[in-house]
Scaffold this motif. Structure first.
Motif, mmCIF file in Angstrom:
data_model
loop_
_atom_site.group_PDB
_atom_site.id
_atom_site.type_symbol
_atom_site.label_atom_id
_atom_site.label_comp_id
_atom_site.label_asym_id
_atom_site.label_seq_id
_atom_site.Cartn_x
_atom_site.Cartn_y
_atom_site.Cartn_z
ATOM 1 N N TYR A 1 -5.018 22.742 13.790
ATOM 2 C CA TYR A 1 -4.013 21.934 13.866
ATOM 3 C C TYR A 1 -4.007 21.262 15.225
ATOM 4 C CZ TYR A 1 -0.898 22.650 9.900
ATOM 5 O OH TYR A 1 -0.360 22.755 8.733
ATOM 6 N N PHE B 1 -0.753 30.186 8.072
ATOM 7 C CA PHE B 1 -0.215 30.689 8.953
ATOM 8 C C PHE B 1 0.480 31.994 8.566
ATOM 9 C CE2 PHE B 1 1.663 31.337 13.118
ATOM 10 C CZ PHE B 1 0.277 31.196 14.165
ATOM 11 N N GLY B 2 0.032 33.126 9.104
ATOM 12 C CA GLY B 2 0.778 34.435 8.637
ATOM 13 C C GLY B 2 -0.128 35.163 7.791
ATOM 14 N N SER C 1 -3.523 36.319 8.473
ATOM 15 C CA SER C 1 -4.132 37.267 9.648
ATOM 16 C C SER C 1 -4.454 36.800 10.825
ATOM 17 C CB SER C 1 -5.364 37.895 8.950
ATOM 18 O OG SER C 1 -6.600 36.690 8.904
ATOM 19 N N ARG C 2 -4.394 37.551 11.799
ATOM 20 C CA ARG C 2 -4.805 36.959 13.186
ATOM 21 C C ARG C 2 -5.699 36.068 13.159
ATOM 22 N NH1 ARG C 2 -2.391 36.834 18.481
ATOM 23 N NH2 ARG C 2 -4.060 35.895 19.691
ATOM 24 N N ASP C 3 -6.844 36.545 12.523
ATOM 25 C CA ASP C 3 -8.126 35.605 12.465
ATOM 26 C C ASP C 3 -7.692 34.102 11.988
ATOM 27 O OD1 ASP C 3 -11.058 35.382 12.963
ATOM 28 O OD2 ASP C 3 -11.089 35.177 10.700
ATOM 29 N N VAL C 4 -7.328 34.202 10.853
ATOM 30 C CA VAL C 4 -7.067 32.995 10.126
ATOM 31 C C VAL C 4 -5.914 32.065 10.935
ATOM 32 C CG1 VAL C 4 -5.828 31.872 8.008
ATOM 33 C CG2 VAL C 4 -7.564 33.672 7.783
ATOM 34 N N ASP C 5 -4.772 32.771 11.505
ATOM 35 C CA ASP C 5 -3.731 32.291 12.301
ATOM 36 C C ASP C 5 -4.619 31.493 13.537
ATOM 37 O OD1 ASP C 5 -2.085 33.116 10.722
ATOM 38 O OD2 ASP C 5 -1.194 34.660 12.035
ATOM 39 N N GLU C 6 -5.590 32.240 14.106
ATOM 40 C CA GLU C 6 -6.156 31.634 15.225
ATOM 41 C C GLU C 6 -7.055 30.352 14.586
ATOM 42 O OE1 GLU C 6 -8.586 34.587 17.175
ATOM 43 O OE2 GLU C 6 -6.914 35.772 17.767
ATOM 44 N N LYS C 7 -7.649 30.159 13.773
ATOM 45 C CA LYS C 7 -8.615 29.255 13.390
ATOM 46 C C LYS C 7 -7.500 28.094 12.683
ATOM 47 C CE LYS C 7 -12.544 32.105 12.539
ATOM 48 N NZ LYS C 7 -13.127 33.034 11.759
ATOM 49 N N SER C 8 -6.653 28.657 11.986
ATOM 50 C CA SER C 8 -5.695 27.478 11.843
ATOM 51 C C SER C 8 -4.900 26.733 12.669
ATOM 52 C CB SER C 8 -4.576 28.132 10.836
ATOM 53 O OG SER C 8 -5.203 28.554 9.720
ATOM 54 N N LEU C 9 -4.569 27.522 14.117
ATOM 55 C CA LEU C 9 -4.098 26.790 15.013
ATOM 56 C C LEU C 9 -5.095 25.866 16.056
ATOM 57 C CD1 LEU C 9 -1.845 26.538 17.113
ATOM 58 C CD2 LEU C 9 -2.537 28.519 18.352
#
Length: 84
Positions: free
Chosen positions: A33, A19-20, A22-30
């Motif tokens: 989770y 998390f933190g 990039s927006r793309d990685v943040d969205e996929k990580s969320l």
């Protein structure tokens, strides 16, 4: 009858979970989770350990997000899985 709910993303995603970054990685990580969080086995362990306040806070936060970002039709179709 096929199940109404799915958790395929977490099963197929092989990218970074952070998390933190990039927006793309943040969205996929969320998404990872949330799908892991909603696993039946985990919820059977976790939910009985939550306080009444924690349960209410979590329910209220999720309800607020759904109301804020989904139309009524989207809520009934995608969350409640009703045929509208």
């Amino acid at each position: 009858m096929s199940p109404k709910h799915s958790h395929r993303f977490v099963e197929n995603y092989d990218g970074m979970v952070a998390f933190g970054f990039s927006r793309d990685v943040d969205e996929k990580s969320l998404m990872v989770y949330l799908q892991k969080f909603s696993d039946d086995g985990l919820l059977n362990i976790l939910v009985p350990r939550l306080s009444d306040r924690e349960m209410a806070e979590l329910f209220d936060m999720l309800s607020h997000i759904l109301r804020k970002h989904l139309t009524d039709k989207e809520y009934h179709t995608h969350f409640l899985k009703e045929e509208v």
